[in-house]
Design a protein around this motif. Structure first.
Motif, PDB file in Angstrom:
ATOM      1  N   PHE A 255       0.714  -1.082  -0.128  1.00 34.93           N
ATOM      2  CA  PHE A 255      -0.130  -0.043  -0.067  1.00 34.93           C
ATOM      3  C   PHE A 255       0.791   1.155  -0.041  1.00 34.93           C
ATOM      4  O   PHE A 255       1.747   1.238   0.821  1.00 34.93           O
ATOM      5  CB  PHE A 255      -0.850  -0.090   1.275  1.00 34.93           C
ATOM      6  N   GLY A 256       0.604   2.105  -1.060  1.00 36.96           N
ATOM      7  CA  GLY A 256       1.442   3.300  -0.893  1.00 36.96           C
ATOM      8  C   GLY A 256       2.517   3.320  -2.013  1.00 36.96           C
ATOM      9  O   GLY A 256       3.036   2.164  -2.192  1.00 36.96           O
ATOM     10  N   MET A 257       2.737   4.445  -2.659  1.00 39.40           N
ATOM     11  CA  MET A 257       4.082   4.602  -3.514  1.00 39.40           C
ATOM     12  C   MET A 257       4.685   5.783  -3.575  1.00 39.40           C
ATOM     13  O   MET A 257       4.110   6.822  -3.346  1.00 39.40           O
ATOM     14  CB  MET A 257       3.450   3.837  -4.803  1.00 39.40           C
ATOM     15  N   PRO A 258       6.226   5.877  -3.665  1.00 39.58           N
ATOM     16  CA  PRO A 258       6.895   6.884  -3.732  1.00 39.58           C
ATOM     17  C   PRO A 258       6.834   7.682  -5.008  1.00 39.58           C
ATOM     18  O   PRO A 258       7.795   8.006  -5.652  1.00 39.58           O
ATOM     19  CB  PRO A 258       8.264   6.494  -3.363  1.00 39.58           C
ATOM     20  N   VAL A 259       5.557   7.950  -5.540  1.00 38.51           N
ATOM     21  CA  VAL A 259       5.361   8.497  -6.646  1.00 38.51           C
ATOM     22  C   VAL A 259       4.360   9.654  -6.453  1.00 38.51           C
ATOM     23  O   VAL A 259       3.388   9.197  -5.958  1.00 38.51           O
ATOM     24  CB  VAL A 259       5.045   7.564  -7.840  1.00 38.51           C
ATOM     25  N   ASP A 260       4.362  10.866  -6.839  1.00 32.72           N
ATOM     26  CA  ASP A 260       3.267  11.876  -6.565  1.00 32.72           C
ATOM     27  C   ASP A 260       3.231  12.675  -7.871  1.00 32.72           C
ATOM     28  O   ASP A 260       4.204  13.264  -8.417  1.00 32.72           O
ATOM     29  CB  ASP A 260       4.096  12.837  -5.430  1.00 32.72           C
ATOM     30  N   PRO A 261       1.854  12.485  -8.432  1.00 34.31           N
ATOM     31  CA  PRO A 261       0.656  11.990  -7.866  1.00 34.31           C
ATOM     32  C   PRO A 261       0.631  10.481  -7.841  1.00 34.31           C
ATOM     33  O   PRO A 261       1.114  10.041  -9.012  1.00 34.31           O
ATOM     34  CB  PRO A 261      -0.183  12.953  -8.624  1.00 34.31           C
ATOM     35  N   GLY A 262      -0.089   9.864  -7.063  1.00 32.73           N
ATOM     36  CA  GLY A 262      -0.359   8.402  -7.058  1.00 32.73           C
ATOM     37  C   GLY A 262       0.202   7.865  -5.880  1.00 32.73           C
ATOM     38  O   GLY A 262       0.059   6.627  -5.876  1.00 32.73           O
ATOM     39  N   ASN A 263       0.346   8.438  -4.793  1.00 29.67           N
ATOM     40  CA  ASN A 263       0.784   8.036  -3.494  1.00 29.67           C
ATOM     41  C   ASN A 263      -0.021   6.897  -3.151  1.00 29.67           C
ATOM     42  O   ASN A 263       0.502   5.865  -2.471  1.00 29.67           O
ATOM     43  CB  ASN A 263       0.832   9.013  -2.455  1.00 29.67           C
ATOM     44  N   LEU A 264      -1.460   6.868  -3.185  1.00 31.12           N
ATOM     45  CA  LEU A 264      -2.287   6.215  -2.382  1.00 31.12           C
ATOM     46  C   LEU A 264      -2.747   5.123  -3.319  1.00 31.12           C
ATOM     47  O   LEU A 264      -3.940   4.531  -3.356  1.00 31.12           O
ATOM     48  CB  LEU A 264      -3.480   6.885  -1.869  1.00 31.12           C
ATOM     49  N   LEU A 265      -1.927   4.232  -3.875  1.00 24.83           N
ATOM     50  CA  LEU A 265      -2.258   3.057  -4.601  1.00 24.83           C
ATOM     51  C   LEU A 265      -2.179   1.897  -4.049  1.00 24.83           C
ATOM     52  O   LEU A 265      -1.143   1.881  -3.026  1.00 24.83           O
ATOM     53  CB  LEU A 265      -1.181   3.201  -5.755  1.00 24.83           C
ATOM     54  N   LEU A 266      -2.803   0.956  -4.062  1.00 17.64           N
ATOM     55  CA  LEU A 266      -2.859  -0.477  -3.375  1.00 17.64           C
ATOM     56  C   LEU A 266      -2.503  -1.578  -4.437  1.00 17.64           C
ATOM     57  O   LEU A 266      -3.308  -1.409  -5.492  1.00 17.64           O
ATOM     58  CB  LEU A 266      -4.276  -0.638  -2.796  1.00 17.64           C
ATOM     59  N   LEU A 267      -1.861  -2.258  -4.163  1.00 14.02           N
ATOM     60  CA  LEU A 267      -1.452  -3.378  -4.952  1.00 14.02           C
ATOM     61  C   LEU A 267      -1.750  -4.682  -4.450  1.00 14.02           C
ATOM     62  O   LEU A 267      -1.180  -4.976  -3.295  1.00 14.02           O
ATOM     63  CB  LEU A 267       0.226  -3.344  -5.583  1.00 14.02           C
TER      64      LEU A 267
END
Length: 538
Positions: A255-267
């Motif tokens: 959950f989360g990623m070091p890309v902005d925009p796009g932080n709140l991504l769930l895999l």
């Protein structure tokens, strides 16, 4: 290599270090001198020349570049014939380009004579798109150094594969139907840009139980990829969407990623099927972290927790204007740097409605129509111009021989306008901010009007697409933010990109013009006659 100034009579078999002119013409740098060349130079009273003589372990620049190109070429790429020490490498697929930056660095560290430049790894590419260039800097490379490049790096393009993809949209009482419809449309457009499309969309309540039921329903119908767009952003692993995934029997990978925009991504995954919980920014067509994940999955690449955590370098993407909390307020006096604009001048058509004559070569006030357009672009703030040729390409190039432009030829020009537009878009430099699509039969649009469009361009404030208007009617040319290029590369037939305007009302800026020039293209003999009857204003 032996670099020296020698007597011309002793230079047979060497290579010219610099270009030189004789009474028979120009001999270019790197030219292999023959006995005929020597006689020509001596008759031109050229007594000495600077040459390069290859030694035993030297490999000529063209052969060296070709070998380097072959050494690094993997699946999904092809090499061009080497020329002037350069071997270009092109994609043969529509997919994701992959290489390892550290391996490219190793090659470039072996010897200063040997260089390899590539696109960024994981770029989306199309057939015949340039992905890398192998360039030998001097006229030869050391054979030992070239041999060391073998096996160090591999350039690969992974073609997009077909996935059966389902979309789950969740709703709250206040969720508008229009928001759900737009979300579905934007997600489907992203898939289409990667040769896929949604097979099923389901709308459920924003509860873990409803989400779990929807996931299991899609898995029972053998979906390979499930996308979930929540009515509210995921804020924690205990939120409705992650809990719904676990309740369905699936697992959260990250959950989360070091890309902005796009932080709140769930895999996540469920019985071998990838599950992606989309961040809120994915409602916008602008590039965000979800794009990076989606593109790799659709190209068949493995995406896991480690993949995501390695995306931080380069992960600070452009701000989306509609986000409620911009990362940083930039002072107005420095926020609007001049954009770098590339113009695509479409000059490939057969002009059938004009009759047997090529309309672009018809004259108005002593100058061909296409020359007017190219000159007007040259007088504007456009940084670079790409001319797409097709019908009577040599005559068009001759007409524009004095213009500082790049040519791209479209051998498929008879298949419609879209083929020429795509050829031009594929040649747009990577550092361009926007693309100005110009028609070759609109000679009366001047540089001032083009500058009005460029001045209005402000993607951070809802002006990512700028369209000229006169008395409420939209005309040409249209200025597009480069983020729209992937979608435009999927155009078909004889239509341009104008029909895409209706999809992005929040990004569209109409720019009012003071005359009809932006509405007037010269398609028929009557239109040309009317143009010639009008008074000339520059």
């Amino acid at each position: 290599m032996i670099y020296a100034e020698i007597k011309t009579g002793d230079a047979e078999g060497t290579y010219l270090a610099h270009s030189i002119n004789s009474h028979k013409g120009r001999l270019g740098k790197g030219h292999h001198l023959t006995s005929s060349d020597i006689n020509d130079l001596l008759m031109s009273d050229i007594a000495t020349i600077t040459t390069i003589r290859l030694e035993e372990h030297d490999i000529h620049e063209d052969l060296a570049a070709a070998q380097l190109g072959q050494f690094v070429s993997g699946r999904g790429v092809k090499t061009s014939l080497a020329f002037t020490g350069r071997c270009n490498i092109y994609s043969t697929e529509h997919g994701v380009f992959e290489t390892t930056p550290q391996d490219i660095d190793k090659i470039n560290s072996i010897d200063e004579a040997i260089t390899l430049a590539t696109l960024s790894s994981y770029s989306v590419v199309h057939p015949d798109q340039l992905v890398a260039t192998a360039k030998i800097i001097p006229l030869a490379a050391p054979s030992q150094a070239l041999e060391q490049t073998k096996g160090l790096a591999q350039l690969t393009v992974h073609p997009f594969k077909k996935f059966k993809t389902g979309l789950i949209l969740t709703r709250l009482p206040q969720t508008k139907k229009s928001v759900l419809a737009k979300t579905q449309m934007v997600v489907n457009q992203r898939l289409k840009s990667c040769v896929n499309e949604l097979s099923e969309t389901t709308i459920v309540d924003h509860t873990p139980t409803a989400i779990a039921t929807a996931i299991n329903t899609l898995r029972k119908s053998n979906h390979d990829l499930i996308l979930i767009f929540g009515a509210s952003a995921i804020v924690d692993r205990q939120d409705a969407l992650p809990k719904g995934l676990e309740l369905s029997g699936g697992d959260i990978e990250h959950f989360g990623m070091p890309v902005d925009p796009g932080n709140l991504l769930l895999l996540g995954n469920h019985s071998g099927c990838k599950i992606i919980g989309l961040p809120g920014c994915a409602r916008s067509p602008k590039l965000n972290g979800f794009d990076w994940i989606l593109q790799r999955i659709l190209a068949g690449l493995n995406v896991n927790r480690n993949t995501i955590m390695q995306m931080g370098c380069g992960g600070l993407l452009s701000e989306i204007p509609t986000r409620p909390q911009p990362r940083e307020k930039i002072p107005s006096e420095i926020s609007h740097n001049a954009p770098k604009v590339t113009a695509i001048l479409l000059a490939a058509g057969q002009s059938r409605r004009m009759g047997p004559e090529n309309k672009l070569l018809q004259k108005w006030h002593g100058k061909p129509l296409v020359k007017w357009v190219a000159d007007n672009i040259g007088e504007s703030q456009v940084d670079h111009t790409i001319v797409v040729t097709g019908h009577e390409a040599k005559l068009v190039q001759k007409t524009l021989s004095q213009n500082d432009v790049e040519y791209v030829h479209n051998p498929d020009f008879t298949d419609g306008l879209s083929t020429s537009l795509i050829k031009g878009l594929m040649a747009v430099p990577a550092d361009s901010d926007a693309v100005l699509i110009c028609l070759g039969d609109m000679p009366s649009i001047n540089g001032t009007q083009l500058n009005q469009l460029i001045k209005a361009y402000d993607p951070e404030n809802g002006a990512a697409v700028c369209v000229p208007t006169f008395e409420g009617k939209r005309g040409n040319p249209v200025l597009w933010n480069k983020s729209f290029i992937p979608e435009m590369l999927n155009l078909k037939g004889d239509s341009g990109a104008r029909h895409l305007l209706g999809n992005y009302p929040e990004d569209l800026q109409e720019v009012i013009m003071d005359n009809t020039s932006v509405l007037s293209d010269i398609d028929t003999p009557e239109a040309l006659s009317n143009l010639r009857e009008t008074s000339f204003t520059k």
